[in-house]
Scaffold this active site. Structure first.
Site, PDB file in Angstrom:
ATOM      1  N   LEU A  37       0.850  -1.192   0.000  1.00 63.32           N
ATOM      2  CA  LEU A  37       0.000   0.000   0.000  1.00 63.32           C
ATOM      3  C   LEU A  37       0.893   1.252   0.000  1.00 63.32           C
ATOM      4  N   CYS A  41       3.823   7.716  -3.736  1.00 56.99           N
ATOM      5  CA  CYS A  41       4.490   8.522  -2.723  1.00 56.99           C
ATOM      6  C   CYS A  41       5.342   7.664  -1.776  1.00 56.99           C
ATOM      7  N   THR A 143      -6.277   6.788  -8.494  1.00 57.92           N
ATOM      8  CA  THR A 143      -5.324   5.897  -9.162  1.00 57.92           C
ATOM      9  C   THR A 143      -4.017   6.584  -9.555  1.00 57.92           C
ATOM     10  N   GLY A 144      -3.871   7.861  -9.221  1.00 58.50           N
ATOM     11  CA  GLY A 144      -2.569   8.509  -9.291  1.00 58.50           C
ATOM     12  C   GLY A 144      -2.019   8.768 -10.678  1.00 58.50           C
ATOM     13  N   SER A 145      -0.693   8.678 -10.794  1.00 61.34           N
ATOM     14  CA  SER A 145      -0.018   9.063 -12.035  1.00 61.34           C
ATOM     15  C   SER A 145       1.197   8.182 -12.289  1.00 61.34           C
ATOM     16  N   ILE A 184      11.667  16.615  -9.789  1.00 62.50           N
ATOM     17  CA  ILE A 184      12.363  15.322  -9.759  1.00 62.50           C
ATOM     18  C   ILE A 184      13.793  15.482 -10.267  1.00 62.50           C
ATOM     19  N   HIS A 444      15.425  33.299  18.924  1.00 68.09           N
ATOM     20  CA  HIS A 444      16.763  33.570  18.403  1.00 68.09           C
ATOM     21  C   HIS A 444      17.754  32.561  18.986  1.00 68.09           C
TER      22      HIS A 444
HETATM   23  P1  FAD Z   1      -0.512   7.573  -6.141  1.00 67.36           P
HETATM   24  O1  FAD Z   1       0.357   7.788  -4.996  1.00 67.36           O
HETATM   25  O2  FAD Z   1       0.117   7.523  -7.503  1.00 67.36           O
HETATM   26  O3  FAD Z   1      -1.276   6.202  -5.867  1.00 67.36           O
HETATM   27  C1  FAD Z   1      -2.121   5.605  -6.798  1.00 67.36           C
HETATM   28  C2  FAD Z   1      -2.257   4.146  -6.463  1.00 67.36           C
HETATM   29  O4  FAD Z   1      -3.319   3.606  -7.223  1.00 67.36           O
HETATM   30  C3  FAD Z   1      -1.023   3.319  -6.815  1.00 67.36           C
HETATM   31  O5  FAD Z   1      -0.631   2.533  -5.723  1.00 67.36           O
HETATM   32  C4  FAD Z   1      -1.491   2.438  -7.969  1.00 67.36           C
HETATM   33  O6  FAD Z   1      -0.876   1.164  -7.992  1.00 67.36           O
HETATM   34  C5  FAD Z   1      -2.972   2.306  -7.659  1.00 67.36           C
HETATM   35  N1  FAD Z   1      -3.798   1.986  -8.821  1.00 67.36           N
HETATM   36  C6  FAD Z   1      -3.806   2.595 -10.027  1.00 67.36           C
HETATM   37  N2  FAD Z   1      -4.756   2.060 -10.818  1.00 67.36           N
HETATM   38  C7  FAD Z   1      -5.367   1.091 -10.071  1.00 67.36           C
HETATM   39  C8  FAD Z   1      -6.437   0.196 -10.327  1.00 67.36           C
HETATM   40  N3  FAD Z   1      -7.109   0.213 -11.489  1.00 67.36           N
HETATM   41  N4  FAD Z   1      -6.768  -0.669  -9.356  1.00 67.36           N
HETATM   42  C9  FAD Z   1      -6.121  -0.701  -8.163  1.00 67.36           C
HETATM   43  N5  FAD Z   1      -5.117   0.151  -7.879  1.00 67.36           N
HETATM   44  C10 FAD Z   1      -4.752   1.034  -8.816  1.00 67.36           C
HETATM   45  N6  FAD Z   1       4.767  14.772  -3.508  1.00 67.36           N
HETATM   46  C11 FAD Z   1       4.910  15.492  -2.393  1.00 67.36           C
HETATM   47  O7  FAD Z   1       3.944  16.101  -1.924  1.00 67.36           O
HETATM   48  N7  FAD Z   1       6.109  15.564  -1.742  1.00 67.36           N
HETATM   49  C12 FAD Z   1       7.203  14.930  -2.202  1.00 67.36           C
HETATM   50  O8  FAD Z   1       8.274  15.003  -1.597  1.00 67.36           O
HETATM   51  C13 FAD Z   1       7.090  14.166  -3.382  1.00 67.36           C
HETATM   52  N8  FAD Z   1       8.148  13.516  -3.881  1.00 67.36           N
HETATM   53  C14 FAD Z   1       8.008  12.755  -5.001  1.00 67.36           C
HETATM   54  C15 FAD Z   1       9.126  12.123  -5.518  1.00 67.36           C
HETATM   55  C16 FAD Z   1       9.039  11.353  -6.657  1.00 67.36           C
HETATM   56  C17 FAD Z   1      10.263  10.651  -7.198  1.00 67.36           C
HETATM   57  C18 FAD Z   1       7.778  11.205  -7.300  1.00 67.36           C
HETATM   58  C19 FAD Z   1       7.644  10.345  -8.523  1.00 67.36           C
HETATM   59  C20 FAD Z   1       6.661  11.860  -6.813  1.00 67.36           C
HETATM   60  C21 FAD Z   1       6.767  12.646  -5.661  1.00 67.36           C
HETATM   61  N9  FAD Z   1       5.675  13.342  -5.141  1.00 67.36           N
HETATM   62  C22 FAD Z   1       5.827  14.105  -4.021  1.00 67.36           C
HETATM   63  C23 FAD Z   1       4.350  13.285  -5.766  1.00 67.36           C
HETATM   64  C24 FAD Z   1       3.459  12.297  -5.014  1.00 67.36           C
HETATM   65  O9  FAD Z   1       4.070  11.029  -5.017  1.00 67.36           O
HETATM   66  C25 FAD Z   1       2.096  12.223  -5.663  1.00 67.36           C
HETATM   67  O10 FAD Z   1       1.544  13.515  -5.782  1.00 67.36           O
HETATM   68  C26 FAD Z   1       1.155  11.372  -4.829  1.00 67.36           C
HETATM   69  O11 FAD Z   1       1.657  10.074  -4.678  1.00 67.36           O
HETATM   70  C27 FAD Z   1      -0.225  11.312  -5.464  1.00 67.36           C
HETATM   71  O12 FAD Z   1      -1.041  10.528  -4.662  1.00 67.36           O
HETATM   72  P2  FAD Z   1      -2.294   9.749  -5.268  1.00 67.36           P
HETATM   73  O13 FAD Z   1      -2.932   9.078  -4.109  1.00 67.36           O
HETATM   74  O14 FAD Z   1      -3.095  10.631  -6.115  1.00 67.36           O
HETATM   75  O15 FAD Z   1      -1.682   8.632  -6.258  1.00 67.36           O
HETATM   76  P1  NAI Z   2       7.945  18.900 -13.214  1.00 67.94           P
HETATM   77  O1  NAI Z   2       6.705  19.350 -13.860  1.00 67.94           O
HETATM   78  O2  NAI Z   2       8.305  19.379 -11.873  1.00 67.94           O
HETATM   79  O3  NAI Z   2       9.185  19.264 -14.142  1.00 67.94           O
HETATM   80  C1  NAI Z   2       9.267  18.872 -15.469  1.00 67.94           C
HETATM   81  C2  NAI Z   2      10.267  19.777 -16.161  1.00 67.94           C
HETATM   82  O4  NAI Z   2      10.538  19.239 -17.435  1.00 67.94           O
HETATM   83  C3  NAI Z   2       9.758  21.184 -16.365  1.00 67.94           C
HETATM   84  O5  NAI Z   2      10.757  22.086 -15.943  1.00 67.94           O
HETATM   85  C4  NAI Z   2       9.502  21.259 -17.850  1.00 67.94           C
HETATM   86  O6  NAI Z   2       9.684  22.559 -18.370  1.00 67.94           O
HETATM   87  C5  NAI Z   2      10.546  20.297 -18.378  1.00 67.94           C
HETATM   88  N1  NAI Z   2      10.241  19.706 -19.668  1.00 67.94           N
HETATM   89  C6  NAI Z   2       9.037  19.285 -20.113  1.00 67.94           C
HETATM   90  N2  NAI Z   2       9.174  18.786 -21.369  1.00 67.94           N
HETATM   91  C7  NAI Z   2      10.487  18.873 -21.679  1.00 67.94           C
HETATM   92  C8  NAI Z   2      11.254  18.529 -22.834  1.00 67.94           C
HETATM   93  N3  NAI Z   2      10.668  17.977 -23.887  1.00 67.94           N
HETATM   94  N4  NAI Z   2      12.580  18.761 -22.816  1.00 67.94           N
HETATM   95  C9  NAI Z   2      13.170  19.333 -21.742  1.00 67.94           C
HETATM   96  N5  NAI Z   2      12.491  19.695 -20.627  1.00 67.94           N
HETATM   97  C10 NAI Z   2      11.177  19.460 -20.607  1.00 67.94           C
HETATM   98  O7  NAI Z   2       7.876  17.291 -13.291  1.00 67.94           O
HETATM   99  P2  NAI Z   2       8.773  16.190 -12.604  1.00 67.94           P
HETATM  100  O8  NAI Z   2      10.035  16.765 -12.092  1.00 67.94           O
HETATM  101  O9  NAI Z   2       8.835  15.068 -13.581  1.00 67.94           O
HETATM  102  O10 NAI Z   2       7.881  15.752 -11.389  1.00 67.94           O
HETATM  103  C11 NAI Z   2       6.542  15.257 -11.619  1.00 67.94           C
HETATM  104  C12 NAI Z   2       5.625  15.668 -10.520  1.00 67.94           C
HETATM  105  O11 NAI Z   2       5.931  14.982  -9.330  1.00 67.94           O
HETATM  106  C13 NAI Z   2       5.709  17.149 -10.242  1.00 67.94           C
HETATM  107  O12 NAI Z   2       4.617  17.770 -10.828  1.00 67.94           O
HETATM  108  C14 NAI Z   2       5.658  17.268  -8.756  1.00 67.94           C
HETATM  109  O13 NAI Z   2       4.444  17.815  -8.391  1.00 67.94           O
HETATM  110  C15 NAI Z   2       5.764  15.842  -8.233  1.00 67.94           C
HETATM  111  N6  NAI Z   2       6.942  15.771  -7.375  1.00 67.94           N
HETATM  112  C16 NAI Z   2       6.930  16.495  -6.212  1.00 67.94           C
HETATM  113  C17 NAI Z   2       8.027  16.514  -5.397  1.00 67.94           C
HETATM  114  C18 NAI Z   2       7.994  17.345  -4.173  1.00 67.94           C
HETATM  115  O14 NAI Z   2       6.915  17.778  -3.776  1.00 67.94           O
HETATM  116  N7  NAI Z   2       9.109  17.592  -3.511  1.00 67.94           N
HETATM  117  C19 NAI Z   2       9.225  15.745  -5.692  1.00 67.94           C
HETATM  118  C20 NAI Z   2       9.150  15.057  -6.951  1.00 67.94           C
HETATM  119  C21 NAI Z   2       8.033  15.064  -7.731  1.00 67.94           C
END
Ligand code: FAD
Ligand code: NAI
Length: 466
Positions: A37, A41, A143-145, A184, A444
């Site tokens: 689960l 995230c 179902t997220g992304s 990312i 401070h």
């Molecule tokens: P998800 O977390 O994507 O969960 C969706 C779930 O649905 C998954 O477990 C998937 O397997 C399941 N699912 C999909 N389709 C089905 C189906 N048909 N049946 C059953 N299950 C299904 N956000 C932050 O706020 N802070 C951060 O520091 C941060 N760091 C990140 C770092 C990375 C490398 C990445 C990739 C993302 C990061 N994010 C961060 C973004 C964050 O992970 C997402 O915004 C968040 O997980 C979205 O939550 P969600 O519940 O919408 O979907």
């Molecule tokens: P992002 O949207 O943050 O960054 C993507 C970058 O790629 C942008 O700067 C964009 O201009 C660039 N780009 C797009 N097309 C391109 C191309 N063809 N060539 C070159 N550059 C291009 O997306 P990222 O970093 O993939 O993260 C995905 C999502 O995950 C974010 O939207 C964020 O919300 C979430 N995330 C959040 C974190 C946090 O909260 N600390 C950490 C990691 C991810």
């Protein structure tokens, strides 16, 4: 089985929605296609990336700063296998915590792909074994992304990778080419730059982390350069080729010149796309927009009256805490309450070091809207606390209404900005003026004094320590 509410997807949106539904007395089911689960995230996102950011930061500090603190180390080296193992343990403990919460709240967890048969019937198909059917009154889709890609890039997941593989490498890249200078790219790029990789970022736009206030991207670029990052801004990637262990990324400048960048790994981090595959949306007639997001109204309801959607699969910031708030909102609405989310006040954080954190309007948005605003900034180099820890890079910028002094946006790059932004969120939620904050005592020496100073600067340009 008959449920009041069935949540599909167990990420921070889904599992929090399920908990809130159970708290409110609904018989609740949670469907998750993977064995663990927690969704993106907990498994391959927020938690593992922060675990590696912390480990790599320790190494970087030991290598570059400890000496100045009077701590001498010899034979310092990275054990990447152990670093990844620790990260996996952190993930394991965190996802086990979600299992515990499901049991505690008496939520039935069904592992398998959830797919609509009709608006009250969901088929659950496990990876192995027999499919079953769930009957439900209401459904919350969470179902997220998944990572986005460019049509001409073949993700072999060995040399050309997404964030998921970048969290599990077995060697430190010599030269990691990152496509996309967003969140990312900068976070995972920082992990490997600290561990000794050369990191080159190819970004289509003219600044990094482009959705944030422009000052943040500029400052982040300066500090990342010190870490050894190379930047190719305003470059459009046109091809990615792999030969054995070598990767070549070809990009075009705005003048049409072609550049070849050669490395051994390429991280594609150009954003994420909503994930609805296998969900059977067509069986219930739920529509998605051009970007593939499930369309919802202001109550997060889809065009089918008992089905809601939250988190990354709908519009808005792709953030864990945004998904959580939406999960709570839908659950409370189903219970007849009238909850509300202030989307302007969902903070954004980038966990580089220094960290970047932001809430409210950016300066660019205020300019575009024509709103009269004033700005005050305070650099960390003028903070005693920051000098003590040698975290002198960065600043806090406060934007306030010219007439009322109400804080409209706070943008910080600096030590522990991720935690400090909470004060700005509280201030803005209660519609504080910059002077309100400037007149509050801040302990401070703390980094938070810089927020007070930036508010003083925004009030009447009367910061005390600069
Ligand atoms: P998800 O977390 O994507 O969960 C969706 C779930 O649905 C998954 O477990 C998937 O397997 C399941 N699912 C999909 N389709 C089905 C189906 N048909 N049946 C059953 N299950 C299904 N956000 C932050 O706020 N802070 C951060 O520091 C941060 N760091 C990140 C770092 C990375 C490398 C990445 C990739 C993302 C990061 N994010 C961060 C973004 C964050 O992970 C997402 O915004 C968040 O997980 C979205 O939550 P969600 O519940 O919408 O979907
Ligand atoms: P992002 O949207 O943050 O960054 C993507 C970058 O790629 C942008 O700067 C964009 O201009 C660039 N780009 C797009 N097309 C391109 C191309 N063809 N060539 C070159 N550059 C291009 O997306 P990222 O970093 O993939 O993260 C995905 C999502 O995950 C974010 O939207 C964020 O919300 C979430 N995330 C959040 C974190 C946090 O909260 N600390 C950490 C990691 C991810």
């Amino acid at each position: 089985m008959q449920y009041d509410v069935t949540v599909i997807g167990s990420g921070p949106g889904g599992y929090v929605a399920a908990i809130r539904c159970a708290q409110l007395g609904f018989k609740t089911a949670l469907i998750e296609k993977y064995d663990t689960l927690g969704g993106t995230c907990l498994n391959v996102g927020c938690i593992p990336s922060k675990a590696l950011l912390d480990s790599s930061e320790h190494y970087h500090n030991a290598e570059t700063h400890f000496k100045e603190h009077g701590i001498n180390l010899t034979n310092l080296k990275v054990d990447l296998k152990q670093m990844i193992k620790r990260k996996n343990e952190v993930v394991g403990q965190t996802v086990a915590g979600v299992d515990f919460l499901m049991k505690k709240n008496k939520i039935d967890v069904h592992h398998g792909l959830g797919s609509f048969i009709d608006k009250n019937t969901i088929k659950v198909t496990p990876a192995s074994g027999k499919a079953s059917e769930i009957k439900t009154d209401k459904v919350i889709i969470a179902t997220g992304s998944k990572p986005s890609n460019l049509p001409f890039i073949e993700l072999d997941k060995k040399r050309v990778i997404t964030s998921t593989e970048a969290l599990n490498l077995t060697e430190i890249p010599k030269h990691m080419i990152v496509i996309g200078g967003g969140v990312i790219g900068m976070e995972l790029g920082s992990v490997y730059a600290r561990l000794g990789s050369k990191v080159s970022v190819v970004e289509f736009l003219d600044s990094l982390i482009p959705t944030m206030d422009k000052t943040m991207g500029k400052e982040l670029q300066k500090v990342a350069k010190k870490l050894g990052f190379d930047f190719y801004l305003k470059h459009k990637v046109t091809a990615v080729g792999v030969k054995g262990k070598n990767v070549t990324v070809t990009a075009e400048t705005q003048k049409g010149e072609s550049v070849d960048i050669k490395g051994d790994y390429c991280l594609v981090s150009i954003g994420r796309r909503p994930y609805t595959e296998g969900l059977g949306l067509e069986n219930v007639g739920i529509s998605t927009d051009k970007a593939g997001r499930i369309e919802v109204d202001e109550h997060l309801k889809t065009n089918v009256d008992n089905i809601y959607a939250i988190g990354d699969v709908i519009k808005g910031a792709m953030l864990a805490h945004k998904a959580e708030e939406e999960g709570v909102l839908v659950a409370e609405q189903l219970a007849g309450q009238k909850p509300h989310i202030n989307y302007l006040l969902i903070p954004g954080v980038v966990y580089t070091w220094p960290e970047v954190a932001s809430v409210g309007y950016t300066e660019e948005q205020l300019k575009e809207s024509g709103r009269a605003y004033k700005s005050g900034a305070f650099p960390f180099k003028a903070s005693g606390r920051a000098r003590a820890s040698m975290d002198l890079d960065g600043q806090i910028k406060v934007l306030a209404d010219s007439n009322t002094d109400e804080i409209l946006g706070v943008h910080m790059i600096g030590p522990r900005a991720a935690d400090m932004i909470a004060e700005a969120v509280v201030a803005m939620e209660y519609r504080a003026s910059a002077e309100d904050i400037a007149r509050m005592s801040h302990a401070h020496p703390t980094f938070t004094e810089s927020f007070k100073e930036a508010c003083l600067a925004a009030t009447e340009n009367r910061a005390l320590h600069i």
